[in-house]
Design a protein around this motif. Structure first.
Motif, PDB file in Angstrom:
ATOM      1  N   SER A   1       0.803  -1.205   0.062  1.00 21.52           N
ATOM      2  CA  SER A   1      -0.010  -0.275  -0.092  1.00 21.52           C
ATOM      3  C   SER A   1       1.448   1.418  -0.010  1.00 21.52           C
ATOM      4  O   SER A   1       1.814   1.144   0.145  1.00 21.52           O
ATOM      5  CB  SER A   1      -0.909  -0.002   0.792  1.00 21.52           C
TER       6      SER A   1
ATOM      7  N   THR B   1      -4.745  -1.060   4.422  1.00 22.58           N
ATOM      8  CA  THR B   1      -4.378  -0.063   3.400  1.00 22.58           C
ATOM      9  C   THR B   1      -4.297   1.490   3.593  1.00 22.58           C
ATOM     10  O   THR B   1      -3.565   1.741   2.802  1.00 22.58           O
ATOM     11  CB  THR B   1      -6.079  -1.154   2.430  1.00 22.58           C
ATOM     12  N   GLU B   2      -5.225   1.157   4.238  1.00 24.15           N
ATOM     13  CA  GLU B   2      -5.537   3.215   3.709  1.00 24.15           C
ATOM     14  C   GLU B   2      -5.183   3.859   5.192  1.00 24.15           C
ATOM     15  O   GLU B   2      -4.329   4.937   5.321  1.00 24.15           O
ATOM     16  CB  GLU B   2      -6.321   3.618   4.469  1.00 24.15           C
TER      17      GLU B   2
ATOM     18  N   SER C   1     -12.969   2.803   5.969  1.00 28.25           N
ATOM     19  CA  SER C   1     -11.173   3.489   5.653  1.00 28.25           C
ATOM     20  C   SER C   1     -11.766   3.941   3.944  1.00 28.25           C
ATOM     21  O   SER C   1     -11.331   4.028   3.343  1.00 28.25           O
ATOM     22  CB  SER C   1     -10.830   1.965   5.337  1.00 28.25           C
TER      23      SER C   1
ATOM     24  N   ARG D   1       0.696   4.356   0.985  1.00 23.12           N
ATOM     25  CA  ARG D   1       0.277   4.951   1.765  1.00 23.12           C
ATOM     26  C   ARG D   1       1.139   4.617   3.599  1.00 23.12           C
ATOM     27  O   ARG D   1       1.323   5.546   3.866  1.00 23.12           O
ATOM     28  CB  ARG D   1      -1.091   4.526   2.721  1.00 23.12           C
TER      29      ARG D   1
ATOM     30  N   SER E   1      -9.811  -2.844   1.769  1.00 21.57           N
ATOM     31  CA  SER E   1     -10.093  -2.425   3.026  1.00 21.57           C
ATOM     32  C   SER E   1     -11.250  -3.365   3.294  1.00 21.57           C
ATOM     33  O   SER E   1     -11.742  -4.021   4.446  1.00 21.57           O
ATOM     34  CB  SER E   1     -10.064  -1.138   3.768  1.00 21.57           C
TER      35      SER E   1
ATOM     36  N   ASN F   1     -12.544   2.496   1.547  1.00 24.34           N
ATOM     37  CA  ASN F   1     -11.984   1.120   0.447  1.00 24.34           C
ATOM     38  C   ASN F   1     -12.209   0.004  -0.002  1.00 24.34           C
ATOM     39  O   ASN F   1     -12.440  -0.503   1.055  1.00 24.34           O
ATOM     40  CB  ASN F   1     -10.222   1.638   0.508  1.00 24.34           C
TER      41      ASN F   1
ATOM     42  N   TRP G   1     -12.921   5.289  11.816  1.00 28.29           N
ATOM     43  CA  TRP G   1     -11.304   5.642  11.335  1.00 28.29           C
ATOM     44  C   TRP G   1     -10.308   5.577  11.999  1.00 28.29           C
ATOM     45  O   TRP G   1      -9.529   4.823  12.230  1.00 28.29           O
ATOM     46  CB  TRP G   1     -11.467   6.571  10.118  1.00 28.29           C
TER      47      TRP G   1
ATOM     48  N   PRO H   1      -7.543  10.061   4.473  1.00 30.96           N
ATOM     49  CA  PRO H   1      -8.366   9.797   2.985  1.00 30.96           C
ATOM     50  C   PRO H   1      -9.888  10.799   3.024  1.00 30.96           C
ATOM     51  O   PRO H   1     -10.369  10.289   3.858  1.00 30.96           O
ATOM     52  CB  PRO H   1      -8.228   8.099   2.246  1.00 30.96           C
TER      53      PRO H   1
ATOM     54  N   GLN I   1      -0.606   9.030  -3.120  1.00 29.77           N
ATOM     55  CA  GLN I   1      -1.351   9.079  -2.599  1.00 29.77           C
ATOM     56  C   GLN I   1       0.099   8.095  -1.272  1.00 29.77           C
ATOM     57  O   GLN I   1      -0.949   8.252  -0.015  1.00 29.77           O
ATOM     58  CB  GLN I   1      -1.240   7.148  -2.881  1.00 29.77           C
TER      59      GLN I   1
END
Lengths: 228, 355, 559
Positions: A91, B258-259, B157, A93, B162, B159, B103, B95, A118
């Protein structure tokens, strides 16, 4: 303060990507509280530079031929992780460094730009191979971006087609050295930006595409005639 | 001097040292408990810090004929400082469209739920924060809160990867949690108590003497079948290969995390490792006699046992392919659950007949 | 139906296995308006509105069940699509179908209804050259962005013109067929790629999920379209083209790719390669195959195991050894540029004994290593659980999509150009073609692993030969003119068995020292096309595994 003066004389990679008028994002509150740079903060800066130069998470990012040699650099014989730079994160991030290993073509450039956006600051870019310098052997291709710097700022270029793993390790070690010394690379980013279609100059091409693309869709406009 | 095997929980000892006397008031109890908790928490976080950026890389490297970090500090140990500070100092990206309170809370829930579990684990040398009668139930209860955190992280997220990771975490949670508790129940049947200290105490007797070496009645020797089952279920619980399905780097990028970047990512990463250690602690307590062991002090033995379990999870990660989500659920419901039930019934019969 | 004949022959096939072109022409009847002689096989010129009928007859009656390539090109006065047809049973039986269309109205009938594989080939032809295909189910651009202006391999393309490439959300293709008024679709659209850890480069797979199951999958390619064909068309035959093949399939398969170009160009210009050079070529090509299959194995393990774990690293350890050997031979680790038209660049490095010893050491260690892989991978029960019966590709479907290489052989299709259409020194050596009938991910992996062993056998025999080769007969290069100018309008299509399947080159000369049209038939391009057939209704992890087992290289898919 003279150090501030120095920073503004050359455009650092970080400034280039953050634009004007943005203060140094790190420790800016502390800096405000202390006034100029007191002893403790210069030491702190040094420490932070050492930290950033010693440990890096790489983005798991493969494009073309060079990515094979990049994998070899991570793998057994060359073992990039010895330098604290061998943890591939899937990822963006969670990554610090993006190695751009290959030719960038028109369809991929907007996506690469997005992946780069990102990533959280501070982030570094290693351009691997001739294609990220100038388009390499494919420079004359109708679809090939002439180097990664047309899209994102690059800190270190590793030449070769493809560079050997040793070369890539050298490049990354060099990057770590520079980061640890607090040096920044002056860069010239050529503006292939993602912009809204509605903001483009309404020339013949844009008029022609008006039916196909929405006003607020992001687009990248390539002016091939201006490319080197 | 603290006796080697004490049943007194840590806050009492600290209270003693601070001179609060044997009968502590609420304020004094709070202070003593707080110091105790800080001690245990620091110990666990230190171990995690060692495991996350350094030991994991070194272990994986050993499995793959590499060296891994060896330039920064002795044997690359300073990478711990560098990694931790760097990750914490990164930009925290929030995000667009994330469900804000959830979150932000998710990483905290994930990290803290596992830490809470250590409150009732007897670690030897008197390091034992609390010893409630339903200690075992408490451990499983707080450990599974982490799944809530995973789901929160997944859905909040904004996403899709996610989201998939979060949903997978729920499905996986349901499939492993029940067998896990059932296997633990068989140990409870042997020990006759849910209290952690009782379970450890029940494992001190000698099972058999082989040529002068006394083999204690650790439940790994009494019921190896349950131990193997529990190890597998524990792998599922901590989400390591072959069960790292909620994360599944090659399939759904990084799943629920992921985020996340910067400090939140550190918390999640931390939570994962504390979770592995909590799993190790539960295994050590239920099957490996807790802090018991010859020569070395109890706390060291306890840490050795935890690290042995950690090593096992890393071994599995290096060597085993990942199951598919439907196959995992099949293994959970059709395999583990049946075996766990069989184990429970058998244990019940044996305990009933012998006792 | 005589009893003496072991197998019935197709229409247009002589009893001894050759093609009877007169009979074929009769079969096609009115559709044929002419005949062209290509170097590889004669081709029939067919009316643009009779394409389906002609292709259908060739496929059903004459048994040409393998459409290996569709080449499109523009002449001064017309557009032309060429369908290169072969038979899976005997790839030496070839025929071309040439479809000319006018410049004003470049529309010809699509062959997609007859050969599924024509779908993507025709989309590419539309994209790059600008021919339109009537009745094509989905005629969109495939390699270039959908808003691209002009067709870059056409004659009047201006590369200086600016282009605008959008970056926007993709629509869920299943969205419209949701059931019930007002109910929301219960499918989820997800982009796997172009930057995703499992796509082996920059592939974009538009996936629609129903829960964890795959409802629809559509590979979107072109993120590495580096204009390889244009590059080759503006380079000279003799020297400038050769470096480019290394960069098509860049997974160390360089020499295999170079051989594809070398074979086509040598056949075109009638160059005889010395036997000694052929042996060196054979040996180095098989080394490349081992390196390439090792990478396929490693990355497949990465996909199924889920991390950069032991198997992946071991595969790369072994690749390093092969790369070292190849570096000794060619001077480069990855982009070898070792073959020359008419031979190879230089002889085995001195001291020869040292080189041969190095190769032998590697070969001696290989059985132990393959055993290790079998222990770690193929005999692992979880691995079998994951790979057996997933990503199934029945042989009939594989043939429809023009699949070749390990993908076809894993589906039980017995095709290998090294044996069926011999070149190099393969004919003289003792080795086997590996096939597996499982048709699943597992078979494809197994085929690759066993092919590594076969390649080792070939290399061993080559080393024996090279060691014994008398010193005075070590000719590495035939006499080739400094500037190669093949006769105008010579056309050739030639394939070799590259690591991923049949790598074919179509070339047309116009009398200059550069090809007028250079078309690459990439095996990965066709193999990737089968992805949808393999994965529909399966789970995301199976999609990832299938993608891994196809072993695609984006450089070759997109070219």
């Amino acid at each position: 303060m003279s150090s501030e003066q120095e920073i503004h004389d050359t455009v650092s990679t970080q400034e280039a990507r953050m634009g004007d008028g943005v203060d140094n994002r790190f420790n800016s509150k502390l800096r405000e509280a202390f006034g100029s740079s007191p002893f403790i903060l210069t030491k702190f800066d040094k420490f932070m530079n050492w930290v950033r130069g010693s440990s890096m998470f790489m983005l798991q990012f493969g494009i073309a031929c060079c990515s094979i040699e990049m994998i070899h650099t991570y793998a057994i014989k060359h073992d990039l992780d010895r330098f604290g730079a061998g943890v591939p994160r899937a990822s963006p991030r969670q990554a610090d460094v993006i190695i751009v290993p290959g030719t960038i073509v028109s369809k991929f450039a907007p996506r690469m730009k997005r992946v780069y956006d990102q990533m959280p600051e501070p982030k570094f870019v290693v351009g691997m191979g001739s294609c990220t310098i100038s388009g390499g052997p494919f420079q004359e291709g109708y679809n090939v971006i002439k180097g990664a710097e047309e899209v994102i700022p690059v800190d270190i270029h590793v030449p070769g087609c493809p560079p050997r793993p040793e070369a890539l390790i050298y490049g990354i070690a060099k990057l770590q050295e520079r980061v640890a010394n607090g040096e920044t690379s002056p860069v010239t980013v050529k503006p292939y930006e993602l912009e809204q279609f509605g903001d483009l100059e309404r020339d013949e091409l844009v008029q022609h595409l008006a039916d196909e693309i929405d006003e607020d869709d992001l687009v990248m406009r390539y002016n091939w005639a201006n490319s080197p | 001097m603290i006796p080697a095997q004490t049943q007194t929980p840590l806050p009492d000892i600290i209270g003693d040292l601070l001179g609060f006397g044997t009968e502590m008031g609420p304020g004094e109890t709070f202070i003593a408990s707080f110091i105790g908790a800080a001690l245990v928490g620091t110990l666990m976080l230190t171990m995690t810090a060692l495991a996350g950026p350094w030991a994991k890389r070194k272990i994986t490297a050993a499995f793959t004929d590499r060296y891994a970090v060896n330039r920064i500090g002795p044997a690359g140990l300073l990478i711990i400082v560098a990694d931790a500070v760097r990750l914490l100092s990164k930009e925290l990206i929030v995000p667009e469209g994330v469900d804000r309170p959830a979150w932000d809370l998710a990483p905290i829930v994930i990290a803290s739920s596992a830490l809470l579990g250590f409150a009732v684990i007897p670690m030897g040398n008197g390091i034992h924060l609390a010893d409630p009668e339903a200690g075992l139930v408490y451990v499983f209860a707080v450990a599974s809160i982490a799944s809530v955190g995973l789901v929160m992280a997944g859905y909040a997220s904004n996403n899709k990867f996610s989201m998939l990771g979060g949903l997978r975490a729920v499905a996986q949670n349901l499939a492993y949690e029940i067998p896990l508790v059932l296997i633990a129940a068989s140990v409870v049947l042997f020990a006759g108590s849910l209290q952690m200290s009782e379970i450890v105490a029940a494992q001190t007797e000698t099972l058999v003497s082989l040529g002068g070496v006394a083999i204690p009645s650790w439940y790994v020797f009494v019921n190896p079948f349950a131990f193997v089952l529990f190890m597998v279920a524990n792998l599922m619980e901590v989400g390591r290969n072959p069960f790292d399905i909620p994360e599944a780097p090659t399939e759904i990028v990084a799943g629920y995390q992921t985020e996340y970047s910067s400090a939140y990512f550190v918390l999640i990463y931390l939570g994962e490792f504390i979770h592995i250690f909590l799993g190790g602690a539960i295994i050590a307590t239920l099957f490996l006699g807790g802090p018991a062991g010859p020569v070395l002090p109890g706390i060291l033995w306890f840490i050795i046992k935890i690290w042995a379990v950690f090593l096992f999870t890393q071994w599995a990660r290096s060597a085993l392919p990942r199951l598919r989500i439907d196959q995992l659920i099949e293994v959970g419901w059709k395999g583990m659950l049946v075996l766990a039930l069989a184990n429970l019934v058998l244990t019940a019969v044996i305990v009933g007949v012998i006792a | 139906m005589s009893l003496e004949e072991p197998k019935p022959t197709d229409v247009g096939e002589t009893p001894d296995g050759n093609v009877d072109y007169a009979e074929l022409e009769a079969l096609l009847g009115d559709a044929v308006i002419g005949r062209e002689e290509h170097v590889n096989a004669p081709a029939f010129v067919v009316r643009p509105d009779e394409v389906q009928q002609a292709l259908g007859a060739l496929r059903e009656e004459a048994g040409f069940d393998y459409c290996s390539c569709v080449t499109a090109q523009e002449y001064e006065d017309r557009y032309e699509s060429i369908y290169h047809l072969k038979k899976y049973d005997d790839p030496t039986q070839e025929v071309g179908v040439v479809v000319p269309t006018t410049r004003d109205e470049p529309v010809s009938q699509s062959g997609e209804a007859v050969y599924r594989t024509a779908d993507w080939h025709e989309r590419e032809a539309y994209d790059l050259v600008g021919i339109e295909y009537a009745d094509h189910p989905d005629l969109r651009r495939i390699l270039l962005p959908e808003t691209w202006q002009g067709h870059p391999l056409g004659k009047d393309y201006n590369p200086e013109k600016p282009q605008v490439v959008p970056f926007r959300e993709h629509a869920n293709p299943l969205e419209p067929d949701q059931r019930g008024e007002g109910s929301e679709s219960d499918t989820m659209f997800i982009n796997i790629g172009p930057h995703h850890p499992a796509t082996h480069g920059v592939l974009h797979v538009e996936t629609v999920l129903d829960g964890e199951q795959i409802a629809d999958v559509e590979p979107d390619i072109g993120y590495l379209h580096r204009c390889e064909e244009q590059m080759c068309q503006q380079s000279t035959y003799r020297h400038q083209i050769m470096p480019y093949p290394d960069r098509w399939d860049y997974v160390s398969a360089g020499i295999l790719n170079e051989w594809a170009y070398a074979r086509a160009a040598e056949d075109m210009a009638d160059i005889e390669v010395p036997e000694y050079a052929q042996v060196i070529r054979t040996m180095s090509a098989e080394l490349c195959r081992i390196a390439s299959h090792m990478l396929a194995l490693g990355t497949f393990a990465l996909d199924v195991f889920g991390d950069f774990t032991a198997v992946f690293q071991y595969a790369f350890r072994d690749r390093e050894v092969v790369q070292d050997i190849l570096e000794d031979l060619t001077g480069q680790r990855l982009m070898f540029n070792y073959l020359r038209l008419g031979g190879v660049a230089w002889d085995i490095p001195e001291p020869r004994e040292e080189f041969f010893e190095k190769v032998r050491d590697f070969l001696d260690g290989l059985p132990k290593k393959t055993q290790e892989y079998h222990n770690l991978i193929t005999s692992n029960e979880i691995f079998q659980l994951r790979c057996v019966n997933t990503g199934e590709l029945p042989p009939e479907v594989a043939k429809q999509y023009g699949a070749t290489g390990p993908v076809a052989r894993g589906s039980g299709v017995d095709i290998d150009l090294r044996r069926d259409d011999p070149y190099g020194y393969y004919e003289e050596l003792d080795w086997d073609v590996i096939t597996e009938d499982g048709c699943d991910n597992y078979s494809r992996v197994l085929v690759r692993m066993r092919e590594v062993e076969e390649s080792a056998k070939i290399i061993e025999q080559c080393v024996d030969l090279l060691e014994e080769w008398p010193e005075e007969e070590r000719t590495i290069q035939a006499n080739v003119p400094r500037t190669l100018k093949p006769d105008p309008d010579t056309e050739i299509y030639r394939g070799v068995e590259a690591a991923k399947g049949e790598l074919g080159i179509y070339m047309r000369s116009d009398g200059t020292d550069k090809p007028a049209r250079f078309k690459i038939r990439s095996p990965c391009f066709c193999n990737l096309h089968t992805l949808r057939e393999m994965t529909e209704g399966e789970y995301i992890p199976d999609l990832i595994a299938s993608l891994g087992s196809l072993d695609i290289v984006l450089g070759e898919v997109d070219r």
